[in-house]
Design an enzyme around this catalytic site. Structure first.
Site, short mmCIF file in Angstrom:
data_model
loop_
_atom_site.label_atom_id
_atom_site.label_comp_id
_atom_site.label_asym_id
_atom_site.label_seq_id
_atom_site.Cartn_x
_atom_site.Cartn_y
_atom_site.Cartn_z
N CYS A 43 -31.08 -49.49 26.85
CA CYS A 43 -30.06 -49.63 27.97
C CYS A 43 -28.74 -50.04 27.27
O CYS A 43 -28.66 -50.67 26.55
CB CYS A 43 -30.47 -50.92 28.80
N CYS B 272 -23.33 -47.04 32.72
CA CYS B 272 -24.33 -46.82 32.07
C CYS B 272 -23.79 -46.24 30.61
O CYS B 272 -23.16 -45.35 30.66
CB CYS B 272 -25.20 -45.51 32.66
#
Length: 326
Positions: free
Chosen positions: A230, A80
């Site tokens: 994201c 991430c």
């Protein structure tokens, strides 16, 4: 008592849990239960989050710590990018270091403290790797394609082109004149339910080219749904943009990527083969709240006596966002 941190990168929201501070680390089952409850806007605190970032001692000797990413639905992601920035800040402050490596499920990644984006808006630069376009790496199945690069896939959306890349999270990217959130959401839902194309699901991003080295990206994230940003999605999109649209890419400058939560910058060094390219993601690492909770309650995902205190950093971040031009 245990302290968790509520943090975000471009308003991609997380809770940080440093398990090295616990008497007894949580089991995988306990981490899943905690993430599902804590991140829910209904059962969680502070309006929930997109995921739980778990900090452990590194198994790699050259890393300062290890990061695990538990999504809001309890699934685990390999990486991430936005979350790595917040974990990097936490480790930097904990160990008083500015350049180091963080271990993730897929790779040990180089990170360093970057200049603040604005007063009281700390920033970090993180490496995004490894890269793959191979169908088996994502994985995806579509006729006899071994890679999907700027391909028309009428089963997805007619008259749109798609590129699939793992960074290492799997991403499906399409450049459009104007992002239609409903269309993006429908495709994201379809490709993250049982489907013949992406058996493990995929993050879906639509991108608009605003100018030279300026993009706007919106992502439907696997295991989460729509997020404000994201990190790996913006990184993957920047790489594909640099490859497919050289007319709009200046390799001597960072790419500015706007998103619903603000902006990040990416630095792209294209290489041949393309998988040898280098991506660095640069953006904020904002700590909004500190949450104290009894360790026994943490193991039981019992949040009734959790106490939170604001850090005051969110107002500085919002001032920064208001000052930038999309």
């Amino acid at each position: 008592m245990t302290t968790l941190i509520k943090a975000h990168g471009s308003e991609n929201q997380f809770f940080l849990l440093d398990q090295t501070q616990l008497t007894q680390p949580l089991t995988n089952q306990e981490l899943t239960a905690l993430a599902i409850k804590l991140c829910s806007p209904v059962t969680g605190i502070l309006n929930g989050a997109d995921g739980l970032l778990v900090i452990n001692h590194a198994t790699a000797t050259d890393c300062l710590g290890q990061m695990r990413v538990i999504n809001a639905d309890g699934s685990e992601a390999k990486m991430c990018g936005n979350g790595l920035r917040t974990v990097s800040r936490y480790l930097a402050e904990k160990y008083d270091q500015t350049t180091f490596k963080v271990e993730t499920l897929a790779a040990s990644l180089q990170v360093h403290q970057a200049p603040d984006l604005a007063p009281h808006v700390p920033a970090f630069s993180v490496q995004i790797a490894p890269l793959s376009f191979a169908a088996a790496a994502l994985p995806f199945h579509y006729h006899d394609l071994t890679t999907m690069m700027d391909a028309r896939i009428p089963e997805f959306i007619a008259d749109q082109r798609f590129t699939a890349v793992a960074v290492p999270n799997p991403h499906l990217i399409s450049f459009v004149d104007h992002i239609e959130p409903a269309q993006l959401g429908q495709l994201g839902e379809r490709l993250n339910a049982a489907n013949p194309y992406f058996p493990e699901g995929v993050n879906v991003s639509f991108a608009e080219i605003r100018d030279t080295n300026r993009l706007f990206v919106r992502t439907y994230e696997r295991g989460v749904g729509f997020t404000n940003a994201c990190g790996t999605g913006m990184s993957a999109t920047s790489l594909v943009f640099a490859q497919l649209y050289p007319k709009y890419f200046d390799s001597q400058r960072d790419v500015t990527v706007f998103n619903p939560g603000g902006l990040v910058k990416t630095h792209i060094d294209l290489a041949t083969p393309l998988t040898e390219s280098r991506i660095h993601l640069i953006g904020n690492a904002t700590f909004t709240d500190k949450v104290t909770l009894d360790e026994v309650a943490l193991h039981q995902a019992d949040l009734r006596d959790a106490h939170s205190q604001s850090t005051g950093e969110e107002s500085a971040y919002q001032e920064f966002v208001a000052s930038v031009t999309v």
